[in-house]
Design a protein around this motif. Structure first.
Motif, PDB file in Angstrom:
ATOM      1  N   ILE B  23       0.795  -0.970  -0.150  1.00  0.00           N
ATOM      2  CA  ILE B  23       0.167   0.120   0.023  1.00  0.00           C
ATOM      3  C   ILE B  23       0.930   0.794   0.049  1.00  0.00           C
ATOM      4  N   GLU B  24       2.253   1.644   0.550  1.00  0.00           N
ATOM      5  CA  GLU B  24       2.548   2.690   0.979  1.00  0.00           C
ATOM      6  C   GLU B  24       3.342   2.877  -0.519  1.00  0.00           C
ATOM      7  N   LEU B  27       0.253   4.521  -2.757  1.00  0.00           N
ATOM      8  CA  LEU B  27       0.335   5.344  -2.081  1.00  0.00           C
ATOM      9  C   LEU B  27       1.982   6.243  -3.217  1.00  0.00           C
ATOM     10  N   HIS B  28       2.603   6.551  -2.864  1.00  0.00           N
ATOM     11  CA  HIS B  28       3.448   7.185  -3.215  1.00  0.00           C
ATOM     12  C   HIS B  28       3.323   7.443  -4.621  1.00  0.00           C
ATOM     13  N   LEU B  30       0.824   7.132  -6.405  1.00  0.00           N
ATOM     14  CA  LEU B  30       0.121   8.119  -7.184  1.00  0.00           C
ATOM     15  C   LEU B  30      -0.315   9.338  -6.623  1.00  0.00           C
ATOM     16  N   ALA B  31       0.959   9.561  -5.477  1.00  0.00           N
ATOM     17  CA  ALA B  31       1.137  10.903  -4.625  1.00  0.00           C
ATOM     18  C   ALA B  31       2.076  12.053  -5.958  1.00  0.00           C
ATOM     19  N   PRO B  33       1.900  14.657  -8.888  1.00  0.00           N
ATOM     20  CA  PRO B  33       1.563  14.984  -9.837  1.00  0.00           C
ATOM     21  C   PRO B  33       0.968  14.955 -11.651  1.00  0.00           C
ATOM     22  N   LEU B  36      -0.171  11.357 -11.989  1.00  0.00           N
ATOM     23  CA  LEU B  36      -1.636  11.243 -11.437  1.00  0.00           C
ATOM     24  C   LEU B  36      -2.417  11.748 -12.782  1.00  0.00           C
ATOM     25  N   LEU B 101     -10.198   2.712  -3.466  1.00  0.00           N
ATOM     26  CA  LEU B 101      -9.486   3.371  -3.785  1.00  0.00           C
ATOM     27  C   LEU B 101      -8.839   4.309  -4.463  1.00  0.00           C
ATOM     28  N   GLY B 104     -11.757   6.343  -5.102  1.00  0.00           N
ATOM     29  CA  GLY B 104     -11.274   7.817  -5.127  1.00  0.00           C
ATOM     30  C   GLY B 104     -10.616   8.928  -5.249  1.00  0.00           C
ATOM     31  N   VAL B 105      -9.400   8.376  -5.722  1.00  0.00           N
ATOM     32  CA  VAL B 105      -8.774   9.227  -6.787  1.00  0.00           C
ATOM     33  C   VAL B 105      -8.918  10.305  -7.351  1.00  0.00           C
ATOM     34  N   ALA B 107     -12.251  10.028  -8.476  1.00  0.00           N
ATOM     35  CA  ALA B 107     -13.568  11.601  -7.923  1.00  0.00           C
ATOM     36  C   ALA B 107     -12.685  12.791  -7.481  1.00  0.00           C
ATOM     37  N   ALA B 108     -11.885  12.865  -7.178  1.00  0.00           N
ATOM     38  CA  ALA B 108     -10.450  13.842  -7.174  1.00  0.00           C
ATOM     39  C   ALA B 108     -10.931  15.127  -7.356  1.00  0.00           C
ATOM     40  N   ARG B 110      -9.766  17.724  -7.520  1.00  0.00           N
ATOM     41  CA  ARG B 110      -8.400  18.666  -7.064  1.00  0.00           C
ATOM     42  C   ARG B 110      -7.519  18.246  -6.183  1.00  0.00           C
TER      43      ARG B 110
END
Lengths: 110, 110
Positions: B23-24, B27-28, B30-31, B33, B36, B101, B104-105, B107-108, B110
DNA sequence: ACCGTACTACGAGATTAGTCGAACTTCGAT
DNA sequence: ATCGAAGTTCGACTAATCTCGTAGTACGGT
């Protein structure tokens, strides 16, 4: 006494409003093992817990640093209570902005 | 001929299996720009797209770097097709491990 | 066979992150 | 009023990350 360094009511720390939260910051905040441990602990304690109550493999100042990253990303809300600071997960805001994200993260076995 | 540097069928790049994903790392991955942007583009193109088809504000070698981060985290699957490499989102694996997850990402706002 | 396209690999540079210890503040209790 | 407990702040250090350009590989088309 004299200069009583201001703001007795706004002891609160700076938190982003929901509209100010950014997905990159949230994901980055969640992408660290120490912070993930904190978030998991908070998820198990809806009433909130203090930083020091989480048994982490890092020093106190490092914990402060991680709490700040989480707070400034909008993941947690922290309020001073006595000599402690009680933090809670900002579930409502996270679920509103990124529905499913937090649950997905918490569902992770590993 | 002689030493034909092996594995003509396994031209594929290394991908973690579902059970190896962390998971780390996800998340990393995806974190960032740039990454993404890539993930959002892939979400809009279920058939997959090549790295170069995504108009990004960074150099080609940097794109390669980001694709690697995404691939090694298990976020995307990449296969060589001719002179290109077609990547797709590993929706099935992500949804299985971290349900909600990815949505949710994505859906952001911004 | 040659060339162009599409990437990857390899340093190298600059920025960001995570970590710590020491010193400081604040509150509550003795 | 003094002390301890709980956190924060402030550098400092190291490690990781993002970025680039150059050079290299691999495939497809002329």
């Amino acid at each position: 006494m004299d200069l009583m360094t201001s703001v007795p009511s706004d002891l609160a720390l700076p938190h982003p409003q929901r509209a100010e939260m950014r997905i990159e910051a949230v994901l980055h905040a969640l992408a660290d093992p120490v912070r993930l441990t904190i978030v998991r602990a908070l998820a198990r304690a809806p009433q909130g817990i203090s930083c020091g109550a989480v048994n982490l493999p890092v020093s106190k100042s490092t914990v402060t640093h991680h709490m700040r990253i989480l707070r400034e990303a909008g993941v947690i809300r922290t309020q001073p209570v006595g000599t402690s600071r009680i933090s809670t997960l900002r579930r409502d805001d996270l679920d509103a902005l990124y529905p499913g994200l937090l649950d997905g993260v918490l569902a992770a076995e590993r």
